[in-house]
Design a protein around this motif. Sequence first.
Motif, PDB file in Angstrom:
ATOM      1  N   GLY A   1      -6.719  32.439  31.350  1.00  0.00           N
ATOM      2  CA  GLY A   1      -5.927  32.714  32.220  1.00  0.00           C
ATOM      3  C   GLY A   1      -5.548  34.173  32.026  1.00  0.00           C
ATOM      4  N   GLY A   2      -6.215  35.079  31.059  1.00  0.00           N
ATOM      5  CA  GLY A   2      -6.328  36.355  30.763  1.00  0.00           C
ATOM      6  C   GLY A   2      -6.846  37.245  32.461  1.00  0.00           C
ATOM      7  N   GLY A   3      -6.752  38.423  32.300  1.00  0.00           N
ATOM      8  CA  GLY A   3      -7.462  38.940  33.095  1.00  0.00           C
ATOM      9  C   GLY A   3      -6.995  40.647  33.252  1.00  0.00           C
ATOM     10  N   LEU A   4      -7.211  41.199  34.607  1.00  0.00           N
ATOM     11  CA  LEU A   4      -6.890  42.451  34.832  1.00  0.00           C
ATOM     12  C   LEU A   4      -5.413  42.474  35.788  1.00  0.00           C
ATOM     13  CD1 LEU A   4      -7.175  45.808  35.028  1.00  0.00           C
ATOM     14  CD2 LEU A   4      -8.490  45.333  36.405  1.00  0.00           C
ATOM     15  N   VAL A   5      -3.864  42.744  35.525  1.00  0.00           N
ATOM     16  CA  VAL A   5      -3.185  42.699  36.909  1.00  0.00           C
ATOM     17  C   VAL A   5      -2.878  44.092  36.827  1.00  0.00           C
ATOM     18  CG1 VAL A   5      -2.036  42.607  34.463  1.00  0.00           C
ATOM     19  CG2 VAL A   5      -1.106  41.902  37.635  1.00  0.00           C
ATOM     20  N   GLN A   6      -1.916  44.994  37.675  1.00  0.00           N
ATOM     21  CA  GLN A   6      -1.481  46.220  37.712  1.00  0.00           C
ATOM     22  C   GLN A   6      -0.084  45.362  36.847  1.00  0.00           C
ATOM     23  OE1 GLN A   6      -1.162  46.951  41.957  1.00  0.00           O
ATOM     24  NE2 GLN A   6      -3.084  48.333  41.731  1.00  0.00           N
ATOM     25  N   ALA A   7       0.303  47.025  36.596  1.00  0.00           N
ATOM     26  CA  ALA A   7       2.246  46.346  36.284  1.00  0.00           C
ATOM     27  C   ALA A   7       2.409  46.240  36.901  1.00  0.00           C
ATOM     28  CB  ALA A   7       2.257  48.704  35.922  1.00  0.00           C
ATOM     29  N   GLY A   8       4.001  45.657  36.589  1.00  0.00           N
ATOM     30  CA  GLY A   8       5.254  44.567  37.708  1.00  0.00           C
ATOM     31  C   GLY A   8       4.278  44.022  37.514  1.00  0.00           C
ATOM     32  N   GLY A   9       2.926  43.153  37.440  1.00  0.00           N
ATOM     33  CA  GLY A   9       2.456  42.524  38.134  1.00  0.00           C
ATOM     34  C   GLY A   9       2.426  40.565  37.011  1.00  0.00           C
ATOM     35  N   SER A  10       1.714  39.414  37.571  1.00  0.00           N
ATOM     36  CA  SER A  10       2.120  38.567  36.421  1.00  0.00           C
ATOM     37  C   SER A  10       1.279  37.714  36.182  1.00  0.00           C
ATOM     38  CB  SER A  10       2.759  37.932  37.176  1.00  0.00           C
ATOM     39  OG  SER A  10       4.854  38.041  37.308  1.00  0.00           O
TER      40      SER A  10
ATOM     41  N   PHE B   1      -0.329  35.399  19.570  1.00  0.00           N
ATOM     42  CA  PHE B   1       0.127  36.646  18.772  1.00  0.00           C
ATOM     43  C   PHE B   1      -1.382  37.874  19.855  1.00  0.00           C
ATOM     44  CE2 PHE B   1       1.388  35.542  14.724  1.00  0.00           C
ATOM     45  CZ  PHE B   1       1.317  34.492  14.632  1.00  0.00           C
ATOM     46  N   ARG B   2      -0.699  38.963  19.428  1.00  0.00           N
ATOM     47  CA  ARG B   2      -1.754  40.127  20.734  1.00  0.00           C
ATOM     48  C   ARG B   2      -2.062  40.816  19.881  1.00  0.00           C
ATOM     49  NH1 ARG B   2       2.916  42.207  25.243  1.00  0.00           N
ATOM     50  NH2 ARG B   2       3.673  43.433  23.486  1.00  0.00           N
ATOM     51  N   GLN B   3      -3.167  41.559  19.606  1.00  0.00           N
ATOM     52  CA  GLN B   3      -3.812  42.889  19.096  1.00  0.00           C
ATOM     53  C   GLN B   3      -4.140  43.490  20.014  1.00  0.00           C
ATOM     54  OE1 GLN B   3      -6.494  42.050  15.411  1.00  0.00           O
ATOM     55  NE2 GLN B   3      -5.559  43.847  13.969  1.00  0.00           N
ATOM     56  N   ALA B   4      -3.958  44.520  19.587  1.00  0.00           N
ATOM     57  CA  ALA B   4      -4.313  46.715  20.571  1.00  0.00           C
ATOM     58  C   ALA B   4      -4.892  47.175  20.555  1.00  0.00           C
ATOM     59  CB  ALA B   4      -2.381  46.785  21.471  1.00  0.00           C
TER      60      ALA B   4
ATOM     61  N   PRO C   1       1.786  48.442  30.765  1.00  0.00           N
ATOM     62  CA  PRO C   1       0.294  48.927  30.402  1.00  0.00           C
ATOM     63  C   PRO C   1       0.414  48.572  28.531  1.00  0.00           C
ATOM     64  CG  PRO C   1       1.261  50.907  31.871  1.00  0.00           C
ATOM     65  CD  PRO C   1       2.348  49.547  31.732  1.00  0.00           C
ATOM     66  N   GLU C   2       2.071  48.900  28.306  1.00  0.00           N
ATOM     67  CA  GLU C   2       1.693  48.301  26.691  1.00  0.00           C
ATOM     68  C   GLU C   2       1.382  47.418  26.199  1.00  0.00           C
ATOM     69  OE1 GLU C   2       4.017  49.636  28.623  1.00  0.00           O
ATOM     70  OE2 GLU C   2       6.115  50.125  27.878  1.00  0.00           O
ATOM     71  N   ASP C   3       1.043  46.442  27.085  1.00  0.00           N
ATOM     72  CA  ASP C   3       1.248  45.093  26.960  1.00  0.00           C
ATOM     73  C   ASP C   3      -0.456  44.855  26.974  1.00  0.00           C
ATOM     74  OD1 ASP C   3       3.940  43.990  29.668  1.00  0.00           O
ATOM     75  OD2 ASP C   3       3.704  43.964  27.102  1.00  0.00           O
ATOM     76  N   THR C   4      -1.818  45.399  27.351  1.00  0.00           N
ATOM     77  CA  THR C   4      -2.824  45.591  26.980  1.00  0.00           C
ATOM     78  C   THR C   4      -3.116  44.889  25.636  1.00  0.00           C
ATOM     79  OG1 THR C   4      -3.123  47.796  29.283  1.00  0.00           O
ATOM     80  CG2 THR C   4      -4.781  46.894  27.658  1.00  0.00           C
ATOM     81  N   ALA C   5      -4.192  43.694  25.487  1.00  0.00           N
ATOM     82  CA  ALA C   5      -4.490  43.862  23.997  1.00  0.00           C
ATOM     83  C   ALA C   5      -5.324  42.548  24.613  1.00  0.00           C
ATOM     84  CB  ALA C   5      -3.106  43.748  23.631  1.00  0.00           C
TER      85      ALA C   5
ATOM     86  N   VAL D   1      -3.157  45.311  31.267  1.00  0.00           N
ATOM     87  CA  VAL D   1      -2.554  46.095  32.744  1.00  0.00           C
ATOM     88  C   VAL D   1      -2.716  47.352  32.648  1.00  0.00           C
ATOM     89  CG1 VAL D   1       0.143  45.979  33.177  1.00  0.00           C
ATOM     90  CG2 VAL D   1      -1.004  44.208  31.376  1.00  0.00           C
ATOM     91  N   SER D   2      -2.888  47.759  34.247  1.00  0.00           N
ATOM     92  CA  SER D   2      -3.405  49.074  34.627  1.00  0.00           C
ATOM     93  C   SER D   2      -2.138  49.292  34.533  1.00  0.00           C
ATOM     94  CB  SER D   2      -4.388  49.077  35.747  1.00  0.00           C
ATOM     95  OG  SER D   2      -4.079  48.531  36.784  1.00  0.00           O
ATOM     96  N   SER D   3      -1.753  51.057  34.533  1.00  0.00           N
ATOM     97  CA  SER D   3      -0.400  51.128  34.897  1.00  0.00           C
ATOM     98  C   SER D   3      -0.736  51.906  36.511  1.00  0.00           C
ATOM     99  CB  SER D   3      -0.338  52.800  34.929  1.00  0.00           C
ATOM    100  OG  SER D   3      -1.493  53.611  34.716  1.00  0.00           O
TER     101      SER D   3
END
Length: 119
Positions: free
Chosen positions: A7-16, A36-39, A87-91, A117-119
């Motif tokens: 389920g991971g992937g690339l999404v714009q900020a504000g997306g789900s 857990f997440r690690q950036a 964007p800070e959820d990117t990990a 998460v792209s800005s």
Amino acid sequence: EQLVESGGGLVQAGGSLTLSCAASGITFRDTAIGWFRQAPGKERERVSCVENWDRTTHYADSVKGRFTISSDYAKKTVYLRMNSLKPEDTAVYFCAAGHYSDCQPSEYWGQGTQVTVSS
């Protein structure tokens, strides 16, 4: 014991996005399963956990109100619904399972899935 994330992937900020963690080889109702997440350059962070013996849930302050964790006992799958992504959820997000409160420590780990998460 195996945990498989998807389920991971690339999404714009504000997306789900919704992450899934399919568990096998464990007694699902006896386990706490979480994410857990690690950036890059940062320590691993516990994002959320569900204790399947009583459905108690835990969330990091940074995701409260935006992320929701849930369990499907029949499918032995835990989901993490992530709304209002930043964007800070990117990990890399890892699924983990164990027998302790709040998934700490966890004994079994998945391979991880990238969330960007792209800005």
